[in-house]
Design an enzyme around this catalytic site. Structure first.
Site, mmCIF file in Angstrom:
data_model
loop_
_atom_site.group_PDB
_atom_site.id
_atom_site.type_symbol
_atom_site.label_atom_id
_atom_site.label_comp_id
_atom_site.label_asym_id
_atom_site.label_seq_id
_atom_site.Cartn_x
_atom_site.Cartn_y
_atom_site.Cartn_z
ATOM 1 N N LYS A 54 0.856 -1.395 0.086
ATOM 2 C CA LYS A 54 0.182 -0.071 0.132
ATOM 3 C C LYS A 54 0.844 1.108 0.099
ATOM 4 C CE LYS A 54 -4.023 -2.153 2.215
ATOM 5 N NZ LYS A 54 -4.416 -2.583 3.425
ATOM 6 N N GLN A 98 -5.313 -1.490 9.674
ATOM 7 C CA GLN A 98 -5.001 -3.072 8.926
ATOM 8 C C GLN A 98 -5.852 -4.186 9.704
ATOM 9 O OE1 GLN A 98 -3.951 -3.702 5.690
ATOM 10 N NE2 GLN A 98 -4.186 -5.920 6.254
ATOM 11 N N ASP A 121 -11.691 2.587 3.781
ATOM 12 C CA ASP A 121 -11.976 1.164 3.680
ATOM 13 C C ASP A 121 -13.440 0.768 3.569
ATOM 14 O OD1 ASP A 121 -9.850 -0.878 3.816
ATOM 15 O OD2 ASP A 121 -9.507 -0.498 5.771
HETATM 16 N N1 GUN Z 1 -7.214 -6.884 5.822
HETATM 17 C C1 GUN Z 1 -7.420 -7.711 4.741
HETATM 18 N N2 GUN Z 1 -7.953 -6.956 3.797
HETATM 19 C C2 GUN Z 1 -8.116 -5.659 4.351
HETATM 20 C C3 GUN Z 1 -8.553 -4.552 3.788
HETATM 21 O O1 GUN Z 1 -9.098 -4.414 2.759
HETATM 22 N N3 GUN Z 1 -8.615 -3.379 4.587
HETATM 23 C C4 GUN Z 1 -8.149 -3.561 5.956
HETATM 24 N N4 GUN Z 1 -8.029 -2.643 6.827
HETATM 25 N N5 GUN Z 1 -7.623 -4.654 6.335
HETATM 26 C C5 GUN Z 1 -7.578 -5.925 5.696
#
Ligand code: GUN
Length: 299
Positions: A54, A98, A121
């Site tokens: 990211k 996350q 998100d």
């Molecule tokens: N863990 C796995 N996929 C995601 C996601 O799209 N966003 C977040 N914040 N955590 C994740």
């Protein structure tokens, strides 16, 4: 029939180029640099690799990004306080915590704390509600990315029977809600299969499009699909180690999807690979949501 590959790398790069141009324009015309704060608690290897990817994607698109890394035993209150601080920090138009969080932390409480206007998100209950009723909002990145893959590969879901395998809050449930809307890029007839579904193959064989996010390596086999089906594989299963192609001498995780790629590609018309299918799209849509959030701050 051998399926055509839907490449998340190629489609993701197209969208990232569009976004990079938008970021340049935002900087030049409005003096706004889109900013994303990423919170990582602990050192789960999959989470570390997502967060690293990211960060790189933000940098290459000109988005300001800061990752705050906290030890696995950080008290819940400290995480809540940090989110509050990020809510008030104007440098950040998006906040991503996350998941999964360590067991002692109440995930729901943390997600509720994120300002819905910075929730790139799309996990805050307010934004989930807006998505369900079809109001504009930040859409969760993985299902939103899958919608883009379908549209940009010429497989729009309008009027199609889409079968989703898996009912997680991150993929299956939002995917169902996005595709069932009366909207461009949706208007699908949606079925959702899960661990308690009886005779899953009888349902998956009826699909025009199958989206699999079950977390079970290679569970969808050729006998479970019809000729000409479009297959989107969300699975990222680490099944062992293999030698790295990029760095000789290094071992890397061997990834498998939730679909038996070799068998299913002989019947499908289109299929996504693992890796290089859905994965790059998730990060791309995160960038898109962050840029959209920054655009909203223009008076
Ligand atoms: N863990 C796995 N996929 C995601 C996601 O799209 N966003 C977040 N914040 N955590 C994740």
């Amino acid at each position: 029939m051998t399926a055509e590959i839907i490449s998340g790398r190629v489609i993701g790069n197209q969208i990232r180029e569009e976004l990079t141009a938008e970021v340049t324009k935002l900087k030049e015309e409005h003096n706004i640099t889109p900013g994303l704060a990423v919170v990582l608690v602990g050192e789960d290897p999959a989470s570390v690799s997502y967060v690293t990817a990211k960060g790189r994607a933000c940098e290459s698109a000109g988005v300001f990004e800061e990752t705050i890394r906290l030890p696995a035993d950080t008290p819940e209150q400290e995480i809540l306080d940090l989110v509050e601080k990020l809510n008030d920090d104007d440098r950040f138009h998006g906040i991503l915590v996350q998941l999964p969080l360590p067991k002692h932390v109440n995930e729901e409480k943390v997600l509720l704390k994120i300002d819905p206007d910075k929730d790139v998100d799309g996990f805050h209950p307010m934004n989930v509600g807006r998505m369900v009723v079809g109001k504009p909002t930040f859409l969760p990145c993985t299902p939103h990315g899958i919608q883009e893959l379908l549209m940009r590969s010429g497989n729009g879901p309008e009027g199609k029977h889409v079968v989703i395998v898996g009912r997680s809050n991150i993929v299956g449930k939002p995917m169902m809600n996005i595709l069932v809307q009366k909207a461009v890029g949706a208007n699908a007839t949606v079925s959702v299969c899960h661990t308690r579904t009886k005779d899953m193959a009888a349902i998956t064989r009826q699909a025009d499009i199958i989206i699999v996010a079950a977390g079970v390596p290679e569970m969808i086999t050729a006998d479970m699909v019809s000729d000409g089906v479009v297959v989107i594989d969300v699975g990222v299963n680490r099944v062992g180690m293999k030698p790295s192609i990029k760095t000789p001498g290094k071992m890397v995780a061997d990834l498998r999807g939730d679909v038996d790629f070799e068998g299913v590609k002989e019947k499908a018309s289109f299929i996504t690979p693992v890796p290089g299918g859905v994965g790059p799209m998730t990060i791309t849509m995160l960038l898109k949501n962050t840029v959209e959030s920054a655009k909203k701050t223009i008076q």
